[in-house]
Design a protein around this motif. Structure first.
Motif, PDB file in Angstrom:
ATOM      1  N   LYS A 486       0.832  -1.212   0.000  1.00 36.78           N
ATOM      2  CA  LYS A 486       0.000   0.000   0.000  1.00 36.78           C
ATOM      3  C   LYS A 486       0.864   1.258   0.000  1.00 36.78           C
ATOM      4  N   THR A 487       1.904   1.243   0.822  1.00 31.66           N
ATOM      5  CA  THR A 487       2.794   2.405   0.878  1.00 31.66           C
ATOM      6  C   THR A 487       3.447   2.634  -0.481  1.00 31.66           C
ATOM      7  N   LEU A 490       0.777   4.071  -2.868  1.00 29.92           N
ATOM      8  CA  LEU A 490       0.470   5.465  -2.539  1.00 29.92           C
ATOM      9  C   LEU A 490       1.598   6.398  -2.963  1.00 29.92           C
ATOM     10  N   GLU A 493       1.607   7.043  -6.619  1.00 34.73           N
ATOM     11  CA  GLU A 493       0.557   7.986  -7.014  1.00 34.73           C
ATOM     12  C   GLU A 493       0.943   9.417  -6.640  1.00 34.73           C
ATOM     13  N   VAL A 505      -4.531  12.442   2.614  1.00 36.69           N
ATOM     14  CA  VAL A 505      -4.388  11.009   2.882  1.00 36.69           C
ATOM     15  C   VAL A 505      -4.926  10.742   4.280  1.00 36.69           C
ATOM     16  N   SER A 507      -5.903   7.881   7.339  1.00 39.78           N
ATOM     17  CA  SER A 507      -5.775   6.535   7.901  1.00 39.78           C
ATOM     18  C   SER A 507      -6.337   6.559   9.310  1.00 39.78           C
ATOM     19  N   LEU A 516       4.060   6.770   7.152  1.00 35.07           N
ATOM     20  CA  LEU A 516       3.961   7.501   5.884  1.00 35.07           C
ATOM     21  C   LEU A 516       4.759   8.801   5.949  1.00 35.07           C
ATOM     22  N   PHE A 576      -7.025  10.085  -0.658  1.00 33.11           N
ATOM     23  CA  PHE A 576      -6.696   8.664  -0.547  1.00 33.11           C
ATOM     24  C   PHE A 576      -7.107   8.165   0.840  1.00 33.11           C
ATOM     25  N   PHE A 578      -6.429   5.328   3.121  1.00 35.27           N
ATOM     26  CA  PHE A 578      -5.390   4.298   3.162  1.00 35.27           C
ATOM     27  C   PHE A 578      -5.933   2.964   3.655  1.00 35.27           C
ATOM     28  N   TYR A 606      -9.844   7.809  -3.733  1.00 29.62           N
ATOM     29  CA  TYR A 606      -9.391   6.430  -3.917  1.00 29.62           C
ATOM     30  C   TYR A 606      -9.367   5.700  -2.578  1.00 29.62           C
ATOM     31  N   ILE A 608      -7.606   2.482  -0.970  1.00 28.84           N
ATOM     32  CA  ILE A 608      -6.506   1.556  -1.248  1.00 28.84           C
ATOM     33  C   ILE A 608      -6.818   0.246  -0.525  1.00 28.84           C
TER      34      ILE A 608
END
Length: 650
Positions: A486-487, A490, A493, A505, A507, A516, A576, A578, A606, A608
């Protein structure tokens, strides 16, 4: 003969010298009762009624007399008499019958007195929701507003509101005519629907009622409320008003007040350095505080009488048993306003505390509301109860969606970025999945499902952490795995879009945001970062900087639960998520930090998601758990409570 033939459509084709109707047809839509009373009204006597087993109806129709005795503090006391012929029915007994769903009263002559549809529409809600003492009943004055469509001969509470008010209420619903002037002190140009929202708040306040403004996130609930506050303060310049909100929104409210209503003096009462003595001496018109502060300093904030009390993100008080709900409901205010883009998070019962705050006493006790409405709607999907609750709440809840009123808002595109773990991460995931599955089902076998739900939650949490990054686990449990797919996805992107776009982003794991941030440092990517540990003043500072068009920091790392509500981050056009959250409404709140009024660009959001993992299952289960157009999945434990053993295995 013509009268007899007209009583039922089947009679016209019967030529036997008598007329026959089946038992089932006689029951439909209370046909027998209506025909019986129609014949009595024309002076025709019916023989044999005393020999019937099923239709032993009283010859008397229900009669009701109402005398309004007193009106005070938003409550109305009435004397009410209900009778069939000369027999009076005790109000307390009548209330019990209505709450039990009964429509017939057994009279002293063993006949049945029927409460017909017209009577039920006119009086049932008043009796169900009222406090009864012998032949007197007390209800909220606000119930008068639900009689807006009632004709003069059927009205009970409607005369409590002046004819001039009813005319304005009709104009507000049917015309574009301006009803109230926006205060000159307001430094904003309202959109048409925002003006409607301001007028709605003002109309209800004029009637002595509170309101729940439930517009879609991003449509300007704050601005509409500030507009009403400016109107109220213009007419009541000495009044003190209060805004209660999550701590993350305190400085947002302060800045919005300064921006749109600079003439209103406000003070923030929050933080470790707050001073009760300074608050007492301050000459301010609006106090801004947090839910946590009002709970801790109830002795300071509850001693005042407020003109207007506003609670933002009002779903924070959805639990009637919570201490914060009790404290907030103790506020003394002439007008109460609840704001929430998601007033229903889990189920219908979420509405109760918010409505009880806005219009105290109108919806009865929480036990009554749960039994009369919430259980019947959520468990049985009872259409009659849904309609009854809609009728009661419609005047007091205003909700507009972006699709309805902000068609010029740029498009929002939501997509899933699917990820496939590398071999080390997948081996670690499979190993932990086998351990979790074995432990959970052994626990269920030994202790039962209910006692094992904490273990289920912990197991799911661990699997979700592995999906995010093996580095979220203790080192001894990682089996040598370090890389996070995932990292990698991301960062790939971000490197493509950060030069031209601003990005959010989210989470739910603050430790993941830390990882991150570390990766961004390695890649020399500038970013802002806040979570639940960040002081509100620092959050506001970062939000303002990010929104500045000249600011060159294009990335914002945000904790999902700390930053998913109230913030305006329209400088961003990419979002995003996450990791997936149990409740899709929370995810939408995060996306709507940028997809809101003020946004001029298309927004791309998005999720993920790791393929063939618990994350994919969560998305599928979310859809299965939807009900009444709202997601029943609430907090983590709320989601677990709704899972069956089969779904856990799934």
């Amino acid at each position: 003969m013509q009268l007899l033939v007209s009583l039922h459509p089947n009679f016209a084709n019967q030529r036997n010298g008598y007329y026959y109707v089946s038992f089932a047809d006689a029951q439909k839509k209370q046909w027998f009762l209506k025909a019986y009373h129609q014949l009595l009204d024309t002076g025709i006597e019916l023989a044999g009624m005393d020999m019937l087993n099923h239709f032993r109806y009283s010859q008397h129709k229900v009669q009701t007399a109402v005398d309004i005795k007193n009106e005070e503090n938003g409550r109305v006391l009435m004397k009410m008499t209900v009778f069939f012929g000369n027999e009076e029915i005790a109000l307390a007994e009548l209330q019990k019958m209505l709450l039990a769903g009964q429509r017939a009263v057994l009279l002293k002559d063993n006949s049945l007195g029927i409460l017909n549809d017209e009577w039920l529409q006119q009086y049932a809600a008043i009796i169900k929701h009222g406090k009864i003492n012998k032949d007197e009943i007390e209800v909220a004055k606000s119930m008068a507003i639900i009689e807006q469509q009632v004709t003069k001969e059927k009205e009970v509470l409607k005369p409590l509101l002046k004819e001039q008010w009813w005319q304005k209420w009709q104009q507000w619903q049917n015309e574009d005519k301006i009803i109230y002037d926006v205060p000159d002190t307001l430094k904003a140009e309202l959109r048409p629907y925002q003006r409607k929202g301001f007028e709605w708040l003002t109309l209800l306040a004029e009637a002595g009622a509170g309101a729940c403004l439930a517009d879609d996130m991003g449509l300007g609930k704050t601005l509409q409320t500030i507009c009403y506050l400016a109107y109220h303060i213009h007419h009541n310049p000495k009044s003190i008003n209060i805004i209660v909100c999550p701590s993350s929104l305190i400085y947002n409210w302060q800045q919005e007040l300064q921006k749109f209503a600079p003439d209103i003096s406000s003070i923030v009462y929050h933080g470790v350095n707050r001073n009760a003595e300074a608050l007492e001496k301050a000459e301010c018109q609006v106090i801004i505080t947090s839910y946590g502060t009002i709970r801790g300093d109830a002795g300071v904030l509850l001693v005042r009488d407020y003109g207007v009390a506003v609670i933002d993100e009002s779903h924070n008080i959805k639990n009637p048993s919570a201490q914060i709900t009790t404290v907030v409901n103790m506020l003394h205010a002439n007008i109460r306003i609840a704001l929430s883009g998601t007033p229903v998070v889990n189920n219908t019962f979420d509405l109760y505390s918010q409505l009880h705050f806005a219009i105290p006493g109108m919806f009865g006790s929480r036990e009554f509301f749960k039994r009369e409405y919430a259980d019947a709607i959520d468990r049985d999907n009872d259409e009659d109860k849904i309609k009854a609750l809609q009728k009661l709440t419609a005047p007091f809840i205003l909700r507009r969606t972006k699709e309805q009123v902000a068609k010029d808002l740029p498009q929002k595109t939501e997509m899933i970025l699917w990820c496939n773990m590398n071999r080390e991460q997948k081996n670690l995931y499979d190993e932990i999945k086998d351990q979790v599955r074995s432990n959970i089902f052994l626990g269920i076998k030994n202790n039962g499902l209910n006692k094992s739900k904490l273990a289920v939650l912990q197991g799911m949490m661990k699997l979700r952490q592995v999906c995010n990054s093996p580095l979220l686990l203790p080192e001894e449990e990682r089996l040598g795995a370090k890389a996070s797919v995932k990292t990698e996805v991301l960062l790939g992107e971000l490197l493509n879009i950060l030069k031209e776009h601003k990005v959010l982003v989210f989470s739910q794991f603050s430790s993941m945001l830390d990882l991150l941030a570390e990766e961004c440092n390695n890649q020399e990517i500038k970013y802002y970062h806040f979570d639940g540990r960040t002081p509100p003043s620092k959050r506001a500072e970062m939000v303002n900087a990010f929104q500045d068009k000249d600011d060159t920091t294009n990335l914002f790392l945000i904790s999902l639960k700390a930053g998913n509500t109230g913030l305006t981050l329209t400088a961003a056009d990419y979002v995003f998520l996450f990791d997936p959250w149990w409740n899709t409404a929370v995810e939408q709140q995060a996306i709507d930090r940028t997809h809101r009024i003020g946004q001029t660009k298309n927004v791309f959001a998005y999720k993920i998601i790791c393929k063939d993992t618990i994350e994919e299952k969560i998305i599928q289960l979310q859809q299965k758990k939807k009900k009444l157009a709202e997601d029943l999945i609430g907090e983590d434990d709320g989601f677990i409570k709704t899972l069956s053993e089969e779904e856990i295995a799934y």
